[in-house]
Scaffold this active site. Structure first.
Site, mmCIF file in Angstrom:
data_model
loop_
_atom_site.group_PDB
_atom_site.id
_atom_site.type_symbol
_atom_site.label_atom_id
_atom_site.label_comp_id
_atom_site.label_asym_id
_atom_site.label_seq_id
_atom_site.Cartn_x
_atom_site.Cartn_y
_atom_site.Cartn_z
ATOM 1 N N GLY A 35 0.843 -1.201 0.000
ATOM 2 C CA GLY A 35 0.000 0.000 0.000
ATOM 3 C C GLY A 35 0.871 1.241 0.000
ATOM 4 N N GLY A 36 0.229 2.367 0.202
ATOM 5 C CA GLY A 36 0.957 3.628 0.174
ATOM 6 C C GLY A 36 1.953 3.755 1.315
ATOM 7 C CG MET A 37 0.954 4.848 5.043
ATOM 8 S SD MET A 37 0.337 5.087 6.704
ATOM 9 C CE MET A 37 -1.137 4.134 6.683
ATOM 10 N N GLY A 38 3.141 1.071 3.369
ATOM 11 C CA GLY A 38 3.996 -0.069 3.645
ATOM 12 C C GLY A 38 3.468 -1.320 2.994
ATOM 13 C CB VAL A 40 -0.674 -6.037 3.814
ATOM 14 C CG1 VAL A 40 -1.516 -6.997 4.648
ATOM 15 C CG2 VAL A 40 -1.159 -4.608 3.998
ATOM 16 C CE LYS A 55 -1.390 -0.309 5.794
ATOM 17 N NZ LYS A 55 -2.668 0.339 5.500
ATOM 18 C CG ASP A 147 -7.838 5.894 -0.666
ATOM 19 O OD1 ASP A 147 -8.224 6.312 -1.780
ATOM 20 O OD2 ASP A 147 -6.812 5.208 -0.510
#
Lengths: 342, 252
Positions: A35-38, A40, A55, A147
């Site tokens: 994903g955008g942050m990290g 999974v 995550k 989102d």
């Protein structure tokens, strides 16, 4: 030292990417998504002997913007206990310094894949209503998703719908404890705006320069969100995303390869939900859900003023069985009368 | 001249300290020198290769120019103008290299005046070897559009080489030479047929030992690379951004 080849660099990158789960109760299984942050991962909770989704941030450190957002996402999720929202189990920092949280491992399909196998418009609408229920619940708890899109909706093997990825969630009001609202730099400003009604033009322009960060997905993001007017965002911003989602759900091709044709009422619901001006949209998700439910029940929807012919057609569709029954009865009576007269 | 060990070893900026940029701007001479050494270690090789390829300079000239560039960085206080909020340090340095090369004649004079102020041993022969020998292969010269990409790639290569070297020293210091050899054979060598089973058989250990050793080495490598990176970033935001670029997290 021998210079590193391009291949060695790729291997080093791949190896360094794996989270260090030493000292935790989890065992790494496989990478599931990025994903955008990290990333999974699927992991096994060795104590409870169950599969969980883990995550984890890419970058170590607990004081960065991403770490704060991930922690906040976990806390927000922890407070949104609803069957349509993925439950969080645990949160912490790994030995390699990366912040992580674990949540229910959702087996199933993403909405964009799942929807291709759903034939009837009614079934698709019922699915949409379950998404609305989860989002309405979050709004009631003072949280905007910000989102909503097909990739963030999962449909489980038993048809359960789960709204995922609350990383961009915005906390609206005091349902959420102060500590977590403080983690959201926009929270205070938003509340001020909310109390005084819609933001003035001057507030809007300062929002863009002072606090405007455009986060979201084009096509599903409301115009005000796309303009970075974070202070003025409210439930109607998510309603825009839900409208775009509804249009997606209704226009995706069926297994037979045919895209369903939207009738005027459904078109009107989508149009109202995705209106450019937020004042023209539904005021609440429940209102949008009610309109969809009315459509499912064969009733007039609030978003569309029907002509007399449309009313008649809807009346016929809704009471087709009884109308046909009465017609059959009348025809039989006429036939019977004609026979008796002879 | 400071020996290599002091540069790669314990004489490093503590993690909490932001940043090498601040140190380079410091009024303390020792701080400034230490900052410049750190920058030089991280950037000399990409700068050298960039000068060779982008500016098509012969090896001798490129060596002088690379050293001259780092001298100028100190003498002219070029880092004072760097704003982490506006650009990445590596982009800024690349632009500085371009400006420096444009004013090459003046710079050469300054180099003669200032001499070589770098405390870092620059292995130009090794860099040349990486470039494929003394004669340039025209096919390897990047197009102007890909120069930024080339500079970034070489910078990452340099950073990873430093982190691998750190790891080797860390393993030596902790009697984990075998761990480093396993890491070298599995992660650094280009042997496609290598497997955990093969390594276990080769070293006479269990496969789980190979797994654990490699997990440890990768973790330490990652930690070392990020530590090196943190030293040369101007802010937490830049560090986060660069870490994503270095490990390819943006592209996945």
């Amino acid at each position: 030292m021998k210079p590193l080849s391009d291949k060695a660099i790729e291997r080093l990158r791949a190896g360094a990417d794996e989270p260090d789960l030493a000292g935790t109760r989890y065992r790494l299984l496989e990478r599931v998504a990025r994903g955008g942050m990290g990333v999974v991962y699927a992991a096994e909770d060795e104590k409870l002997e169950r599969r969980v989704a883990l995550k984890v941030l890419d970058v170590p450190g607990t004081d960065g913007d991403l770490a704060t957002r991930l922690m906040r996402e976990a806390r927000v999720l922890a407070r949104l206990e609803h069957p349509g929202i993925v439950p969080v189990h645990d949160v912490g920092t790994l030995a390699d310094g990366r912040v992580f949280y674990t949540m229910k491992f959702v087996e199933g399909q993403r909405l964009d894949t799942f929807i291709e196998g759903v034939e009837s418009v009614q079934d698709r609408l019922r699915l949409f209503l379950r998404i609305c229920e989860a989002v309405a619940f979050a709004h009631a708890r003072g949280v905007l998703h910000r989102d909503l899109k097909p990739a963030n909706i999962m449909v489980g093997p038993f048809g359960e719908v789960l709204v995922m990825d609350w990383g961009l969630a915005k906390i609206l009001h005091a349902e959420i404890p102060i500590a977590d609202r403080a983690a959201d730099p926009e929270a205070t400003i938003f509340e001020k705006t909310k109390q005084s009604g819609d933001a003035s033009e001057s507030t809007k322009s300062s929002a863009i320069t002072g606090h405007g960060t455009v986060m979201g997905t084009p096509g599903y993001m409301s115009p005000e969100q796309a303009r970075g007017e974070v202070e003025v965002l409210d439930a109607r911003s998510d309603i825009f995303s839900l409208g775009a989602l509804l249009r997606f759900i209704l226009t995706q091709k069926t297994p037979a390869g045919i895209a369903p044709r939207l009738d005027r009422s459904l078109e009107a619901i989508c149009t109202k939900a995705t209106a450019e001006q937020r004042d023209s949209r539904y005021a609440a998700v429940l209102e949008l859900g009610q309109d969809v439910s009315r459509y499912l029940d064969g009733l007039a929807v609030g978003a569309h003023r029907e002509s007399i012919f449309e009313k008649a057609a809807r009346f016929y569709r809704r009471y087709r069985f009884f109308i046909l029954l009465i017609l059959a009865y009348l025809v039989m009576r006429v036939i019977l009368l004609l026979v008796l007269k002879r | 001249m400071r020996d290599e060990k002091s540069i790669h070893g314990g004489d490093r900026f503590p993690q909490t300290r932001w940043s090498v940029i601040d140190a380079a701007r410091s009024s303390d001479e020792a701080e400034r020198t230490r900052a410049m050494d750190t920058l030089c270690v991280a950037y000399w090789k990409p700068v050298y290769k960039y000068v060779r390829l982008r500016w098509n300079r012969p090896a001798d000239d490129a060596q002088d120019l690379t050293q001259g560039f780092f001298v100028q960085l100190i003498e002219r206080g070029l880092l004072d103008k760097f704003d982490p909020a506006k650009s990445r340090l590596r982009t800024y340095l690349r632009v500085c290299v371009d400006s420096f090369l444009i004013n090459e004649d003046k710079a050469a004079k300054r180099l003669k005046r200032g001499g070589n102020a770098s405390h870092v041993a620059l292995d130009f022969a090794g860099a040349e070897e990486e470039l494929g020998g003394a004669t340039m292969d025209p096919a390897k010269i990047p197009s102007p559009e890909s120069l930024e990409e080339f500079f970034e790639k070489e910078w990452i290569r340099g950073l990873f080489e430093l982190a691998v070297e750190d790891l080797r020293k860390h393993c030596d210091a902790n009697e984990r030479e075998r761990t480093f050899r396993l890491f070298e054979e599995y992660d650094l060598a280009s042997d496609e047929t290598i497997s955990y089973d093969k390594l276990a058989a080769e070293y006479g250990i269990a496969v789980t030992d190979v797994t654990n050793a490699l997990a440890w080495a990768r973790r330490e490598f990652r930690r070392g690379a990020l530590e090196r990176l943190r030293e040369i970033c101007g802010s937490e935001e830049e560090f986060q951004r660069e870490a994503r670029a270095v490990f390819g997290w943006e592209a996945k």
